[in-house]
Design a protein around this motif. Structure first.
Motif: not given
Length: 417
Positions: A167, A179, A195
């Motif tokens: 990320t 993401r 996530e």
């Protein structure tokens, strides 16, 4: 039969690109380095690419390759970070490296804007990381173990898959927080959990100065041959960085912590002294790492890098070239410009010691060493070249050891009794 030990002194980020301010030379070419040059005069030279021409490796990827280990054996830097800090690791967990950061919301996403101060923000950062420890999502438990300035080793339990993207985009001024994505379909569950974990962390940190935790360097411990099993030599890895000491432990080398200070000559001289001590103690391989040239390259000032290399050279006059095969090289280029982290440019490589043939190279630098007898090498070539110089090459065609990828004889072969 007398076999020679091997000493590698790795000057992290020593290579560079040519700069107009240095007359079209790199920092090491422009630097006055009489000790490095003297080694070239009496040794065999070449250039090396840790991964390949044009490939810009991180330090852990470069070292893994230089030490003779394959990409499919690579466990991920997060595993090295854990090992280097004395944490237990096991294949039942996936690992990532977590970093507390401040981020601001913009039209196209969340953008990182800095990092905690390692001193002034230490207590606050540790407290915020603890607030996010133990989150459970879809049967996966995300456990954080703080190490410093809001950075932590993350271990994920519950049949997690480590094949997940970062990320943290690294170039925080070019890309927003990313993401996480699955590299393979089997990792989709872990990626979606990572996530949701990131979103839960942001909810828990809402209103704080540091309001997000990034993830990078995913990995999992892997069983690999020890350094002795693969190369037939055993010994010591000297470094300050925890991840490098963890890398050493992952392959069965003894890790010795050697701090770096604001006196690079004393630091490098201490590493040379430690190498001599380890040879006296019976080590057949010693690897000494110093980061000073890399740090100078990251200033993006070519003259500062030139000056640093001139300074460091003063500590390289006492290498044990009379009783060991000694190699001086780097892991990658750290250009003093432009705005890249590392680059895939050639890195000078010199080998000196009893029986090593001198070629025509007179100076330590990318262009001069490229004309040496060793030519252009890649990372996996380093250990065979050094084992050959030390009279330790594996005779190809024989198979005295069952160890995968062996290129040297273990110090003890198994006899038939």
């Amino acid at each position: 039969m007398s076999l020679l030990p091997i000493v590698v002194v790795l000057l992290d980020g020593v290579a560079d690109r040519a700069h107009e301010t240095l007359g079209g030379h790199t920092g090491v070419e422009a630097a006055r380095t009489p000790n490095l040059d003297a080694l070239c005069v009496r040794g065999s030279c070449g250039v090396i690419y840790a991964v390949g021409p044009g490939r810009a490796p991180s330090s852990e990827v470069a070292h893994w390759s230089l030490l003779g280990y394959r990409p499919d054996e690579f466990p991920g830097r997060a595993v090295f970070e854990a090992l280097g800090r004395g944490q237990d690791v096991g294949a039942e967990h996936a690992f990532a490296y977590a970093a507390l950061r401040p981020a601001e919301r913009r039209e196209d996403g969340w953008w990182l804007t800095g990092r905690p101060d390692p001193v002034g923000d230490a207590e606050e950062a540790e407290r915020l990381v603890a607030r996010c420890d133990g989150i459970e999502i879809d049967g996966l438990t995300f456990a954080l173990q703080h190490v410093w300035r809001g950075e932590a080793v993350l271990r994920v339990a519950g049949a997690a898959d480590e094949r997940v993207t970062d990320t943290d985009a690294f170039f925080r001024t070019r890309h927003p927080l990313l993401r996480p994505q699955a590299v393979v379909p089997a990792a989709e569950r872990t990626a979606r959990a990572a996530e949701e974990w990131t979103r839960e962390v942001m909810r828990r940190l809402d209103g704080e100065r540091f309001n997000v935790i990034t993830l990078k360097w995913w990995g999992r411990p892997r069983a690999v041959p020890t350094f002795e099993q693969r190369h037939g030599v055993r010994g010591t890895f000297i470094a300050e960085s925890a991840f490098l000491r963890g890398l050493a432990r992952a392959v069965g080398l003894d890790a010795v912590e050697a701090r770096e200070t604001d006196d690079p000559v004393a630091d490098l001289a201490r590493r040379v002294e430690l190498a001599r001590e380890r040879l006296d103690a019976g080590d057949t391989f010693v690897f000494a790492h110093q980061k000073s040239a890399d740090a100078a390259g990251h200033t993006k000032d070519p003259r500062r890098k030139q000056a640093m290399l001139e300074t460091m050279d003063a500590a390289l006059g006492g290498l044990p070239v009379d009783r060991a095969i000694v190699c001086i090289t780097g892991d990658h280029a750290t250009p003093a410009s432009p705005e890249v982290i590392h680059s895939g440019d050639p890195v000078p490589f010199v080998v000196v010691g009893p029986g090593v043939r001198a070629d025509d190279v007179q100076e330590f630098g990318e262009l001069s060493c490229a004309g040496g007898i060793l030519g252009h090498l890649r990372g996996p070539d380093m250990m065979p070249v050094l084992l050959n110089a030390a009279d330790r090459p594996l005779f190809l065609g024989s198979r005295p050891t069952p160890f995968d990828g062996a290129d040297g004889y273990p110090s003890i072969l198994e006899p038939l009794l």
